[in-house]
Design a protein around this motif. Structure first.
Motif, PDB file in Angstrom:
ATOM      1  N   SER A   3      -3.672   3.680  -4.093  1.00 46.33           N
ATOM      2  CA  SER A   3      -4.168   2.966  -2.923  1.00 46.33           C
ATOM      3  C   SER A   3      -3.144   1.928  -2.496  1.00 46.33           C
ATOM      4  O   SER A   3      -2.519   1.281  -3.336  1.00 46.33           O
ATOM      5  CB  SER A   3      -5.506   2.292  -3.256  1.00 46.33           C
ATOM      6  OG  SER A   3      -6.138   1.833  -2.091  1.00 46.33           O
ATOM      7  N   THR A   4      -2.958   1.786  -1.201  1.00 45.02           N
ATOM      8  CA  THR A   4      -2.024   0.804  -0.666  1.00 45.02           C
ATOM      9  C   THR A   4      -2.569   0.261   0.649  1.00 45.02           C
ATOM     10  O   THR A   4      -3.375   0.918   1.314  1.00 45.02           O
ATOM     11  CB  THR A   4      -0.625   1.433  -0.460  1.00 45.02           C
ATOM     12  OG1 THR A   4       0.308   0.407  -0.132  1.00 45.02           O
ATOM     13  CG2 THR A   4      -0.625   2.494   0.625  1.00 45.02           C
ATOM     14  N   GLU A   5      -2.133  -0.932   1.006  1.00 51.76           N
ATOM     15  CA  GLU A   5      -2.529  -1.540   2.274  1.00 51.76           C
ATOM     16  C   GLU A   5      -1.330  -1.694   3.182  1.00 51.76           C
ATOM     17  O   GLU A   5      -0.225  -2.010   2.722  1.00 51.76           O
ATOM     18  CB  GLU A   5      -3.141  -2.930   2.051  1.00 51.76           C
ATOM     19  CG  GLU A   5      -4.587  -2.924   1.756  1.00 51.76           C
ATOM     20  CD  GLU A   5      -5.193  -4.320   1.778  1.00 51.76           C
ATOM     21  OE1 GLU A   5      -6.417  -4.395   1.672  1.00 51.76           O
ATOM     22  OE2 GLU A   5      -4.466  -5.320   1.894  1.00 51.76           O
ATOM     23  N   PRO A 125      -4.186  -9.756  16.575  1.00 48.04           N
ATOM     24  CA  PRO A 125      -2.961  -8.977  16.750  1.00 48.04           C
ATOM     25  C   PRO A 125      -2.465  -8.207  15.530  1.00 48.04           C
ATOM     26  O   PRO A 125      -1.526  -7.433  15.641  1.00 48.04           O
ATOM     27  CB  PRO A 125      -1.935 -10.033  17.153  1.00 48.04           C
ATOM     28  CG  PRO A 125      -2.401 -11.269  16.465  1.00 48.04           C
ATOM     29  CD  PRO A 125      -3.912 -11.194  16.482  1.00 48.04           C
ATOM     30  N   VAL A 126      -3.077  -8.415  14.355  1.00 48.81           N
ATOM     31  CA  VAL A 126      -2.640  -7.716  13.153  1.00 48.81           C
ATOM     32  C   VAL A 126      -3.851  -7.104  12.475  1.00 48.81           C
ATOM     33  O   VAL A 126      -4.876  -7.750  12.295  1.00 48.81           O
ATOM     34  CB  VAL A 126      -1.909  -8.669  12.167  1.00 48.81           C
ATOM     35  CG1 VAL A 126      -1.506  -7.922  10.901  1.00 48.81           C
ATOM     36  CG2 VAL A 126      -0.696  -9.290  12.829  1.00 48.81           C
ATOM     37  N   ARG A 127      -3.733  -5.837  12.080  1.00 53.27           N
ATOM     38  CA  ARG A 127      -4.818  -5.118  11.418  1.00 53.27           C
ATOM     39  C   ARG A 127      -4.364  -4.644  10.050  1.00 53.27           C
ATOM     40  O   ARG A 127      -3.209  -4.277   9.850  1.00 53.27           O
ATOM     41  CB  ARG A 127      -5.251  -3.897  12.243  1.00 53.27           C
ATOM     42  CG  ARG A 127      -5.838  -4.260  13.580  1.00 53.27           C
ATOM     43  CD  ARG A 127      -6.905  -5.303  13.402  1.00 53.27           C
ATOM     44  NE  ARG A 127      -7.558  -5.576  14.643  1.00 53.27           N
ATOM     45  CZ  ARG A 127      -8.875  -5.716  14.756  1.00 53.27           C
ATOM     46  NH1 ARG A 127      -9.656  -5.616  13.713  1.00 53.27           N
ATOM     47  NH2 ARG A 127      -9.390  -5.986  15.921  1.00 53.27           N
ATOM     48  N   THR A 128      -5.319  -4.615   9.127  1.00 52.88           N
ATOM     49  CA  THR A 128      -5.077  -4.071   7.802  1.00 52.88           C
ATOM     50  C   THR A 128      -5.613  -2.639   7.768  1.00 52.88           C
ATOM     51  O   THR A 128      -6.691  -2.376   8.299  1.00 52.88           O
ATOM     52  CB  THR A 128      -5.818  -4.901   6.734  1.00 52.88           C
ATOM     53  OG1 THR A 128      -5.302  -6.233   6.780  1.00 52.88           O
ATOM     54  CG2 THR A 128      -5.642  -4.322   5.350  1.00 52.88           C
ATOM     55  N   VAL A 129      -4.839  -1.749   7.195  1.00 51.23           N
ATOM     56  CA  VAL A 129      -5.268  -0.360   7.003  1.00 51.23           C
ATOM     57  C   VAL A 129      -5.066  -0.036   5.527  1.00 51.23           C
ATOM     58  O   VAL A 129      -3.995  -0.277   4.980  1.00 51.23           O
ATOM     59  CB  VAL A 129      -4.453   0.614   7.883  1.00 51.23           C
ATOM     60  CG1 VAL A 129      -4.867   2.056   7.610  1.00 51.23           C
ATOM     61  CG2 VAL A 129      -4.604   0.277   9.357  1.00 51.23           C
ATOM     62  N   ARG A 130      -6.102   0.472   4.876  1.00 47.99           N
ATOM     63  CA  ARG A 130      -5.995   0.877   3.470  1.00 47.99           C
ATOM     64  C   ARG A 130      -5.910   2.399   3.408  1.00 47.99           C
ATOM     65  O   ARG A 130      -6.715   3.099   4.019  1.00 47.99           O
ATOM     66  CB  ARG A 130      -7.200   0.415   2.647  1.00 47.99           C
ATOM     67  CG  ARG A 130      -7.113   0.946   1.205  1.00 47.99           C
ATOM     68  CD  ARG A 130      -7.980   0.203   0.247  1.00 47.99           C
ATOM     69  NE  ARG A 130      -7.552  -1.163   0.009  1.00 47.99           N
ATOM     70  CZ  ARG A 130      -6.534  -1.520  -0.770  1.00 47.99           C
ATOM     71  NH1 ARG A 130      -5.791  -0.607  -1.367  1.00 47.99           N
ATOM     72  NH2 ARG A 130      -6.244  -2.782  -0.948  1.00 47.99           N
ATOM     73  N   LEU A 131      -4.903   2.896   2.692  1.00 50.85           N
ATOM     74  CA  LEU A 131      -4.710   4.325   2.471  1.00 50.85           C
ATOM     75  C   LEU A 131      -4.971   4.595   0.991  1.00 50.85           C
ATOM     76  O   LEU A 131      -4.331   3.981   0.134  1.00 50.85           O
ATOM     77  CB  LEU A 131      -3.291   4.740   2.833  1.00 50.85           C
ATOM     78  CG  LEU A 131      -2.830   4.397   4.256  1.00 50.85           C
ATOM     79  CD1 LEU A 131      -1.358   4.713   4.424  1.00 50.85           C
ATOM     80  CD2 LEU A 131      -3.670   5.111   5.278  1.00 50.85           C
ATOM     81  N   SER A 132      -5.909   5.494   0.709  1.00 46.11           N
ATOM     82  CA  SER A 132      -6.249   5.823  -0.687  1.00 46.11           C
ATOM     83  C   SER A 132      -6.162   7.324  -0.885  1.00 46.11           C
ATOM     84  O   SER A 132      -6.822   8.086  -0.169  1.00 46.11           O
ATOM     85  CB  SER A 132      -7.666   5.346  -1.016  1.00 46.11           C
ATOM     86  OG  SER A 132      -7.766   3.947  -0.861  1.00 46.11           O
ATOM     87  N   PHE A 133      -5.334   7.734  -1.851  1.00 46.76           N
ATOM     88  CA  PHE A 133      -5.186   9.163  -2.150  1.00 46.76           C
ATOM     89  C   PHE A 133      -5.979   9.485  -3.401  1.00 46.76           C
ATOM     90  O   PHE A 133      -5.785   8.865  -4.450  1.00 46.76           O
ATOM     91  CB  PHE A 133      -3.728   9.538  -2.366  1.00 46.76           C
ATOM     92  CG  PHE A 133      -3.560  10.965  -2.789  1.00 46.76           C
ATOM     93  CD1 PHE A 133      -3.819  11.995  -1.898  1.00 46.76           C
ATOM     94  CD2 PHE A 133      -3.182  11.287  -4.079  1.00 46.76           C
ATOM     95  CE1 PHE A 133      -3.698  13.323  -2.290  1.00 46.76           C
ATOM     96  CE2 PHE A 133      -3.058  12.601  -4.485  1.00 46.76           C
ATOM     97  CZ  PHE A 133      -3.322  13.627  -3.582  1.00 46.76           C
ATOM     98  N   LEU A 134      -6.865  10.466  -3.282  1.00 46.84           N
ATOM     99  CA  LEU A 134      -7.642  10.957  -4.405  1.00 46.84           C
ATOM    100  C   LEU A 134      -7.138  12.343  -4.741  1.00 46.84           C
ATOM    101  O   LEU A 134      -7.269  13.274  -3.935  1.00 46.84           O
ATOM    102  CB  LEU A 134      -9.130  11.023  -4.068  1.00 46.84           C
ATOM    103  CG  LEU A 134      -9.809   9.666  -3.929  1.00 46.84           C
ATOM    104  CD1 LEU A 134      -9.729   9.194  -2.498  1.00 46.84           C
ATOM    105  CD2 LEU A 134     -11.233   9.771  -4.368  1.00 46.84           C
ATOM    106  N   ALA A 135      -6.535  12.503  -5.903  1.00 54.01           N
ATOM    107  CA  ALA A 135      -5.993  13.791  -6.312  1.00 54.01           C
ATOM    108  C   ALA A 135      -7.113  14.781  -6.581  1.00 54.01           C
ATOM    109  O   ALA A 135      -8.186  14.410  -7.064  1.00 54.01           O
ATOM    110  CB  ALA A 135      -5.124  13.622  -7.556  1.00 54.01           C
ATOM    111  N   GLY A 136      -6.859  16.042  -6.250  1.00 52.27           N
ATOM    112  CA  GLY A 136      -7.872  17.069  -6.440  1.00 52.27           C
ATOM    113  C   GLY A 136      -7.586  17.954  -7.628  1.00 52.27           C
ATOM    114  O   GLY A 136      -6.636  17.864  -8.329  1.00 52.27           O
TER     115      GLY A 136
END
Length: 136
Positions: A3-5, A125-136
């Protein structure tokens, strides 16, 4: 789970910001093969969409949102810039999350699909987006 932001600068006008390259970079960093990439925007006034960009669809989306959710004084939520209440309704139409299959380390998007942040809130003016990878 990886997970990263990201902090995404959206500025002071409504935008559709393509996040696809950011998503691809996160998958490389995660060493992703197969699984799911979950994209999350922890804001009450932004959403995510999967759509074509660069051929006018992003501008069409913003125009449709202006028609559907006008920036005027009809909204009960009244702090911020005039018409800001509409920004708080946006996530009911464009949810703050999207999940995309990942196959062989790549997003399983259609040819013209992109993962996009949609932000109509000119007060933030600034947004946070969290990306989370779940391995299958």
């Amino acid at each position: 789970m990886y997970s990263t932001e990201l902090d995404i600068r959206t500025g002071d006008q409504a935008v559709v910001r393509d996040l696809t390259r950011d998503c691809e970079r996160a998958l490389r960093e995660a060493g992703a093969v197969d699984g799911l990439l979950h994209v999350w925007v922890p804001h009450a006034t932004a959403g995510l969409a999967v759509l074509e960009t660069g051929a006018g669809s992003d501008e069409d989306l913003l125009a449709a949102l202006d028609e559907l959710l006008p920036r005027d004084d009809r909204w009960q939520h009244r702090h911020g810039s005039p018409g800001h209440g509409r920004d708080h309704v946006l996530p009911a139409f464009l949810p703050p999350y999207a999940t995309v299959p990942v196959l062989g380390g790549a997003l399983a998007l259609g040819t013209w699909q992109s993962v996009c942040l949609v932000d109509t809130n000119i007060d933030n003016p600034v947004r946070t987006v969290r990306l989370s990878f779940l391995a299958g």
